[in-house]
Design an enzyme around this catalytic site. Structure first.
Site, PDB file in Angstrom:
ATOM      1  N   CYS A  27     -21.048  -7.578   6.605  1.00 55.92           N
ATOM      2  CA  CYS A  27     -20.872  -8.553   5.528  1.00 55.92           C
ATOM      3  C   CYS A  27     -21.043  -9.981   6.043  1.00 55.92           C
ATOM      4  O   CYS A  27     -20.343 -10.404   6.977  1.00 55.92           O
ATOM      5  CB  CYS A  27     -19.479  -8.405   4.912  1.00 55.92           C
ATOM      6  SG  CYS A  27     -19.147  -9.619   3.604  1.00 55.92           S
ATOM      7  N   CYS A  57     -16.899   8.989   1.764  1.00 55.74           N
ATOM      8  CA  CYS A  57     -16.448   7.868   2.601  1.00 55.74           C
ATOM      9  C   CYS A  57     -15.832   8.379   3.905  1.00 55.74           C
ATOM     10  O   CYS A  57     -14.960   9.257   3.896  1.00 55.74           O
ATOM     11  CB  CYS A  57     -15.436   7.035   1.826  1.00 55.74           C
ATOM     12  SG  CYS A  57     -14.765   5.646   2.756  1.00 55.74           S
ATOM     13  N   CYS A  99     -19.163  -1.542   6.624  1.00 59.03           N
ATOM     14  CA  CYS A  99     -19.414  -2.460   5.512  1.00 59.03           C
ATOM     15  C   CYS A  99     -18.823  -3.838   5.774  1.00 59.03           C
ATOM     16  O   CYS A  99     -19.328  -4.850   5.264  1.00 59.03           O
ATOM     17  CB  CYS A  99     -18.881  -1.877   4.199  1.00 59.03           C
ATOM     18  SG  CYS A  99     -17.096  -1.579   4.164  1.00 59.03           S
ATOM     19  N   ASP A 137       0.825  -1.209   0.000  1.00 61.87           N
ATOM     20  CA  ASP A 137       0.000   0.000   0.000  1.00 61.87           C
ATOM     21  C   ASP A 137       0.861   1.263   0.000  1.00 61.87           C
ATOM     22  O   ASP A 137       0.483   2.278   0.573  1.00 61.87           O
ATOM     23  CB  ASP A 137      -0.917  -0.022   1.224  1.00 61.87           C
ATOM     24  CG  ASP A 137      -2.080   0.962   1.102  1.00 61.87           C
ATOM     25  OD1 ASP A 137      -2.418   1.332  -0.032  1.00 61.87           O
ATOM     26  OD2 ASP A 137      -2.631   1.368   2.143  1.00 61.87           O
ATOM     27  N   CYS A 153     -23.736  -4.209   2.533  1.00 61.22           N
ATOM     28  CA  CYS A 153     -22.692  -3.190   2.669  1.00 61.22           C
ATOM     29  C   CYS A 153     -23.143  -1.853   2.071  1.00 61.22           C
ATOM     30  O   CYS A 153     -22.816  -0.779   2.606  1.00 61.22           O
ATOM     31  CB  CYS A 153     -21.394  -3.657   2.029  1.00 61.22           C
ATOM     32  SG  CYS A 153     -21.498  -4.034   0.259  1.00 61.22           S
TER      33      CYS A 153
END
Length: 362
Positions: A261, A227, A257, A145, A207
């Site tokens: 799930c 978000c 979310c 990342d 979600c």
């Protein structure tokens, strides 16, 4: 059994088997090998950028071409070794209990312990060194990342899961509570020949329905500008007023979310002790965190992902959460004390929060 003579080069198939063994030894919970067939994913990204859904994350636009061609990040690269590492440290009911208590601060569970970038990059470097030892001509580079890599698409192609409607990678036996990392290499390793992992989201829209700010606008359609993870971490300016109330007590990221799930019923706890919550941040009170000085913030978040928000962003986020919490003498006091904060951004959010509490007590 015929044993290869010393210094006999290993075949690509043998190296791939070693990679799987080493990855498990180094604490990774899944590994796969893939090539680069990313045209559809690159077009999805470019459409997302054209629509401005990346908000103020200008680096996403600047590096779009690098995401399209991994070989520009590692010259001669033709394969990606994709890994995942679980980070779940507590059951869903404990996370939900914190989220449901408006006087407590909710920090996205990936950020409660040691910074995963450093931990995973160190492990991937070890894996790269082992690879170099058996393949001296290998050109390999690890990523966590930290560079423009389409990690979810590569993870999907490496058979580590499917991309869910919330845009996260999902695995039927591990849910989505895991980090991803990659090694780009020029070794012609055999790619996984198993069929692609079937998308098992089906007609479920949990979600999409649960998102507090309606940031998930459709399957695999995330508007970062709405978000909470973007607003509390990446966004450096004022949080739009219409989105402040829906933020609730979420001060760094958002896990709604994932919590809702159905596949996360099968999520696996991490084996990595460094991901355990630090400083009681999994149950901390908002007022206690708001009292942290900048020196305390820097000291207590050393080596943690929370540092990314910065002290000013931390105070901004906490002020919003305090404005959403029940009014109390303690919360009113800490906000009043912050009305002279040196940051104009913080003062703006403190004034908004104080007004919310005043309205609640009228």
């Amino acid at each position: 059994m015929n044993t290869p003579p010393p210094n006999t080069p290993l075949s690509p198939e043998a190296i791939a088997r070693r990679i799987r063994e080493w990855a498990a030894e180094l604490g990774f919970d899944g590994v796969g090998i893939t090539g680069f067939a990313l045209d559809e994913d690159v077009e999805h990204l470019r459409k997302w950028l054209r629509e401005g859904r990346h908000g103020t994350m200008e680096y996403m636009e600047r590096h779009a071409d690098l995401r399209a061609d991994p070989a520009r990040l590692q010259p001669e690269a033709i394969r990606c070794i994709s890994v995942r590492m679980n980070y779940l440290t507590q059951p869903a009911d404990a996370m939900q209990a914190c989220l449901d208590d408006p006087e407590r601060a909710y920090v996205s569970r990936y950020a409660l312990g040691r910074d995963y970038h450093k931990l995973m990059r160190g492990r991937l470097k070890q894996l790269t060194r082992r690879l170099q030892a058996v393949a001296p001509t290998a050109l390999s580079r690890p990523f966590v990342d930290s560079a423009p890599v389409l990690e979810k698409a590569l993870g999907r192609d490496a058979r580590l899961g499917w991309i869910g409607k919330h845009s996260l990678l999902l695995h039927r036996d591990a849910g989505s509570w895991f980090f991803l990392g990659e090694i780009l290499t020029n070794l012609a390793l055999p790619v996984d020949e198993a069929p692609p992992v079937k998308n098992l989201c089906g007609s479920c829209s949990a979600c999409i329905d649960i998102c507090p700010t309606q940031a998930i606008t459709g399957p695999q359609q995330l508007d970062a500008r709405r978000c909470i993870a973007y607003l509390t971490i990446e966004h450096k300016g004022a949080i739009p007023e219409p989105l402040r109330k829906p933020m609730g007590n979420r001060i760094f990221g958002c896990d709604d979310c994932q919590l809702v799930c159905p596949w996360n019923r099968y999520a696996q706890a991490t084996r990595e002790p460094d991901f355990a919550p630090r400083h009681g941040l999994d149950t901390a009170r908002l007022v206690d965190l708001f009292r942290w000085s900048e020196a305390e913030f820097l000291s207590r978040t050393e080596g943690m992902p929370i540092r990314r928000a910065g002290y000013q962003g931390w105070r901004r986020n906490l002020a919003v959460a305090l404005g959403n919490a029940p009014a109390s003498a303690e919360s009113q006091q800490v906000l009043d004390e912050a009305r002279n904060d040196p940051s104009l951004l913080v003062r703006e959010h403190v004034d908004w929060a104080r007004a919310q509490l005043d309205q609640a007590t009228d």
